[in-house]
Design an enzyme around this catalytic site. Sequence first.
Site, short mmCIF file in Angstrom:
data_model
loop_
_atom_site.label_atom_id
_atom_site.label_comp_id
_atom_site.label_asym_id
_atom_site.label_seq_id
_atom_site.Cartn_x
_atom_site.Cartn_y
_atom_site.Cartn_z
N LYS A 134 0.72 -1.26 0.15
CA LYS A 134 0.12 0.01 0.02
C LYS A 134 0.95 1.26 -0.09
O LYS A 134 0.54 2.04 -0.51
CB LYS A 134 -0.75 -0.04 1.26
CG LYS A 134 -2.13 -0.97 1.08
CD LYS A 134 -3.05 -0.68 1.93
CE LYS A 134 -4.21 -1.37 1.93
NZ LYS A 134 -4.39 -3.02 1.66
N GLU A 218 -3.14 6.94 7.29
CA GLU A 218 -3.72 8.18 6.41
C GLU A 218 -5.12 8.80 7.06
O GLU A 218 -5.68 8.07 7.96
CB GLU A 218 -3.95 7.55 5.03
CG GLU A 218 -4.99 6.56 4.73
CD GLU A 218 -4.86 5.73 3.56
OE1 GLU A 218 -4.16 5.98 2.68
OE2 GLU A 218 -5.78 5.07 3.16
N ASN A 253 -14.92 -3.11 7.66
CA ASN A 253 -14.24 -3.21 6.54
C ASN A 253 -14.25 -3.93 5.36
O ASN A 253 -13.48 -4.18 4.68
CB ASN A 253 -12.90 -2.64 6.80
CG ASN A 253 -12.60 -1.34 7.58
OD1 ASN A 253 -13.01 -0.46 7.42
ND2 ASN A 253 -11.89 -1.49 8.91
N GLU A 293 -9.62 0.63 -6.29
CA GLU A 293 -10.62 0.85 -5.50
C GLU A 293 -10.44 2.47 -4.92
O GLU A 293 -9.36 2.84 -4.93
CB GLU A 293 -10.49 -0.02 -4.11
CG GLU A 293 -10.61 -1.29 -4.58
CD GLU A 293 -10.85 -2.11 -3.30
OE1 GLU A 293 -11.08 -1.68 -2.13
OE2 GLU A 293 -10.93 -3.38 -3.41
N GLU A 306 -6.58 1.61 -2.93
CA GLU A 306 -5.63 0.57 -3.25
C GLU A 306 -6.05 -0.10 -4.60
O GLU A 306 -6.95 0.31 -5.23
CB GLU A 306 -5.54 -0.64 -2.30
CG GLU A 306 -7.03 -1.19 -1.91
CD GLU A 306 -7.25 -2.19 -0.86
OE1 GLU A 306 -5.97 -2.72 -0.45
OE2 GLU A 306 -8.01 -2.82 -0.63
N ASN A 308 -6.13 -3.96 -6.16
CA ASN A 308 -6.15 -5.38 -5.76
C ASN A 308 -5.71 -6.20 -7.33
O ASN A 308 -6.44 -5.86 -8.20
CB ASN A 308 -7.61 -5.87 -5.52
CG ASN A 308 -7.80 -5.57 -3.99
OD1 ASN A 308 -7.03 -5.98 -3.01
ND2 ASN A 308 -8.70 -4.83 -3.72
N PHE A 366 -22.78 -7.55 13.71
CA PHE A 366 -23.17 -7.71 12.24
C PHE A 366 -22.52 -8.73 11.50
O PHE A 366 -22.59 -8.88 10.31
CB PHE A 366 -22.70 -6.32 11.34
CG PHE A 366 -23.34 -5.19 11.79
CD1 PHE A 366 -24.67 -4.94 11.72
CD2 PHE A 366 -22.68 -4.09 12.61
CE1 PHE A 366 -25.62 -3.72 12.22
CE2 PHE A 366 -23.48 -2.95 12.67
CZ PHE A 366 -24.65 -2.73 12.78
#
Length: 664
Positions: A134, A218, A253, A293, A306, A308, A366
Amino acid sequence: QTFEKLLIANRGEIACRVIKTCKKMGIKTVAIHSDVDANAVHVKMADEAVCVGPAPTSKSYLNMDAIMEVIKKTRAQAVSLNESICCSCFIYRKQKSQSLYFFFKGLSSLSLQASEGVTFIGPDMHAIQAMGDKIESKLLAKNAKVNTIPGFDGVVKDADEAVRIAREIGYPVMIKASAGGGGKGMRIAWDDEETREGFRFSSQEAASSFGDDRLLIEKFIDNPRHIEIQVLADKHGNALWLNERECSIQRRNQKVVEEAPSTFLDPETRRAMGEQAVALAKAVKYSSAGTVEFLVDSSKNFYFLEMNTRLQVEHPVTECITGLDLVQEMIRVAKGYPLRHKQADIPINGWAVECRVYAEDPYKSFGLPSIGKLSQYQEPLHVPSVRVDSGIQQGSDISIYYDPMISKLITCGSNRVEALKRMEEALDNYVIRGVAHNISLLREVIIHPRFVQGDISTKFLPEVYPDGFKGHKLTDLERRELLATAASLYVAEQLRSQQFLGTPRIPIAKSKRGSWELSVRLGDGIYPVAVSKDGSSFSVEVDGMKLNVTSEWNLASPLLSVTIDGAQRTIQRLSRNASGDTSIQFLGTVYKLQILTKVAAELSKYMPEKAAEDTSSILRSPMPGAVVAVSVKPGDTVSEGQEICVIEAMKMQNSMIAAKTGKV
């Protein structure tokens, strides 16, 4: 001309997905598997299968020495890693034993020995190394004039430095694993204390999941959308963007519901995002399918998140609206063919929605993982325009070793309304028994007014369910429909039990009853229900209102189609016992009811109730997993909210805390 034999270094639904395309292209396939996956679906589908080790991924699906040996033994001409465990963990790393560099080196040596060489289905090592890190990918994105999120571009050394950097950037910040993906090794911090805790957990998760504990920090874009662009590039300098995917519905996430296209993007923003995604792909000489993304704020400003370097879990929605087979395109590119399409050829035909069906309990954060054997499993393939990508079948085990995904459920339509309506029907017709699953959460999301209107962000779930997910909240009409259906089901079963098939009997007395007075308990309420038989239908009176309930009443079927005053509902009766207790899945949510005759209900008040167990002094893990850290010892005094231990499940670390003050 294409490859003769392809080895798939993966498992589950993506391995099955690749095998389907290979069969279509006439390519023989080799599956690898762990010892616990010996009877897995992908093993049965492949032309050949080889065991590469025991259950833990590090000793099987990530065992590069064993995989290289299988490539030699089977004489495979190409290797596909693709998405999920293998791809996210084969990212370039410094450790020799887990470095994709050595995997490519091994492929190169095999290529020298084989007449036609061994090809990797995917981008080259340089692109994977650059985009898999990253920190490096962010620098490359800046150089390619791609919008990036403000933050620290180096490696964070320790918790103290993390706090200093976070203060400089300004809270809130996102702490994430440099080599990460899939939501693992990511934490949001709103203050110094959360930054220290986030650094600890993120570095541990990163080391466990990716063999690389490097972190970056970040600025956290509050309340954004998560929108990604699918790119496709060849070895001849050609690159396309295949429109976007809306992936904002997430928990921890990790994406839960995806759709294509996005309701939010206008043609200008879509083109700008697509062009930047292609610019980044060309900057790293990318050649295969990949995903760039972005985070998009309310003003449609977008920032690179990022890239993928693999086929994403959510790729089917792109295939639905473009008509392309992305696996086939990846294989063609790997073989050296140029792209068959131009940018102007890429359409947006209709709408597609994907729900990730997990073996998880949605009522716990969740979705906390559930394990067990699928005692009954039936995919809703009879529903029009439904696609199910799965790697399991009835009898399969969901274990602690791998991702708890059951399947990817995709529906297509000429527009969004049609695609969502089909998804609602597909979820109602999906039969999964033996493990907890998240069907109820998925169904509630897609029918929620905010989602239907397209008013979503990555904070959708915590905003809509601030106190956690509680299941579907019944309206008065829906409550009456459920009570009427449950009562009709009870009476239908009573009538069936009075029938004697194949044995002629002369009734001594008329045993046919025409009406029943019942008492139905639902939640905290007890409702008197009157049922009378009217031909093949039942007339049911609830709350002074009469409802007509009709069905074929096939009690042996896991699915029951019921018509209530003209409205069709698909229900599932999950369990029942002699005490009148029954569980019914209605509108996606499982409701527990007790159905008794009026006389039995009056007598039940004399039955003593079992006292609930006091568990306030016991710490129980809400999911199966491994204890990776214990923060206390016998004799310690702990306060409410204090960490007791850390449980790792499905590569995620969870802090277990004390429910009250006490002594260990």
